[in-house]
Design a protein around this motif. Structure first.
Motif: not given
Length: 322
Positions: A26-43
């Motif tokens: 029942n174990k899991f590898v927590h590879a990504v945890e609650n990540v929030s971000l953004y990317v704008d145009e030409n950035e």
């Protein structure tokens, strides 16, 4: 307020650990945890961190190669992880990926011309004759010769193969390209050529990049903003000038102190982190960095800090600033 080209909201990725033949784990590898971000145009957003911190997993979720365990990935206002395969196929030509290994990412049984023609024909961009012409132009655009069209991937050097991968990535005129350690497998002299090519293509095609790398000097050169990941968690994000000149998170400071520099006057004192990176299958309670942090407090062991905005729009997840 202007909409972002890409938004990642509270994204998680857990990989189940296989148990024994008779016992289910029942174990899991927590590879990504609650990540929030953004990317704008030409950035260009640079994503940095130690090996195993979740950089590539995050990139593959954005590409929909991996399905998020939880959270939302929104491209131009469209929620990607709610689309059917047919709907996704229509929209995913707008975001492409350049992989780390330029040989493994190319079909060894296909000639270069066929590798470049395939996405054009499959996506009904043009017919076979037009695809041949466009492919030839793409090959010249990335610095290869017309005579290279009928060769196979094994006949090229690593740098040349990566140029082919870049040509394939821009074939559909995408708006976003995810470069996953795109230069790490190349010689240093070739790295600079590929980086300059990517910067030229960004201006010509008005591209946005997510540049995933462990090489901070490269990230500093190409990025507009920088996100720092540790053990699958986003610990700091902001404009590159702020991140590189005034880092706040102890982990970011340690990363930057390890970057080689030729400037003797501004040489930074090396911060040595003690201990090993905790296992992502058994992450520590509280702040994920507290087991190695030289400034850890009692609250760090109990409560996980949230990203808080500081001066200049910089966001940091650290109890020292909350």
């Amino acid at each position: 307020m202007k909409d972002h080209l890409l938004e990642v909201k509270e994204v998680k990725k857990y990989f189940p650990i296989k148990g024994s033949f008779l016992k289910r784990s029942n174990k899991f590898v927590h590879a990504v945890e609650n990540v929030s971000l953004y990317v704008d145009e030409n950035e260009t957003l640079g994503i940095v961190g130690e090996s195993g911190c979740g950089k590539s997993t995050l990139g593959r979720m954005i590409m929909n190669i991996l399905e998020p365990t939880d959270g939302e990935i929104i491209f131009e206002g469209v929620l990607l992880n709610s689309l059917s395969q047919k709907q996704l196929r229509n929209i995913r030509k707008n975001f492409q990926m350049i992989f780390q290994d330029p040989y493994a990412s190319l079909n060894p049984k296909m000639r270069v011309i066929d590798i470049l023609k395939e996405p054009l024909i499959v996506n009904n961009i043009c017919n076979n004759e037009q695809a041949y012409k466009v492919s030839k132009e793409l090959l010249l655009k990335v610095g290869l010769r017309e005579t290279d069209m009928h060769k196979y991937p094994h006949q090229f050097s690593g740098g040349q193969r990566q140029r082919i991968g870049i040509a394939r990535a821009i074939a559909l005129s995408p708006k976003l390209i995810i470069a996953d350690e795109a230069v790490s497998a190349l010689d240093v002299s070739i790295q600079s050529q590929i980086i300059n090519l990517l910067l030229e293509l960004k201006e010509e095609y008005k591209l946005s990049y997510i540049f995933i790398s462990h090489d901070l000097s490269v990230v500093k050169h190409v990025s507009d903003r920088v996100a720092v990941l540790y053990l699958g968690n986003l610990v700091e994000i902001g404009d590159k000038s702020i991140i590189f000149n005034e880092p706040l998170h102890p982990y970011t400071k340690a990363l930057l102190s390890a970057t080689p520099t030729l400037d003797r006057k501004n040489k930074k004192e090396r911060i040595i982190l003690k201990g090993e990176v905790p296992s992502p299958s058994d992450p520590p309670s509280g702040c994920p960095f507290h087991t190695r942090c030289p400034l850890a407090m009692e609250v760090c062991k109990k409560d996980k800090p949230k990203l808080k905005e500081q001066s200049g729009g910089q966001l940091v997840a650290c109890h020292l600033y909350t």
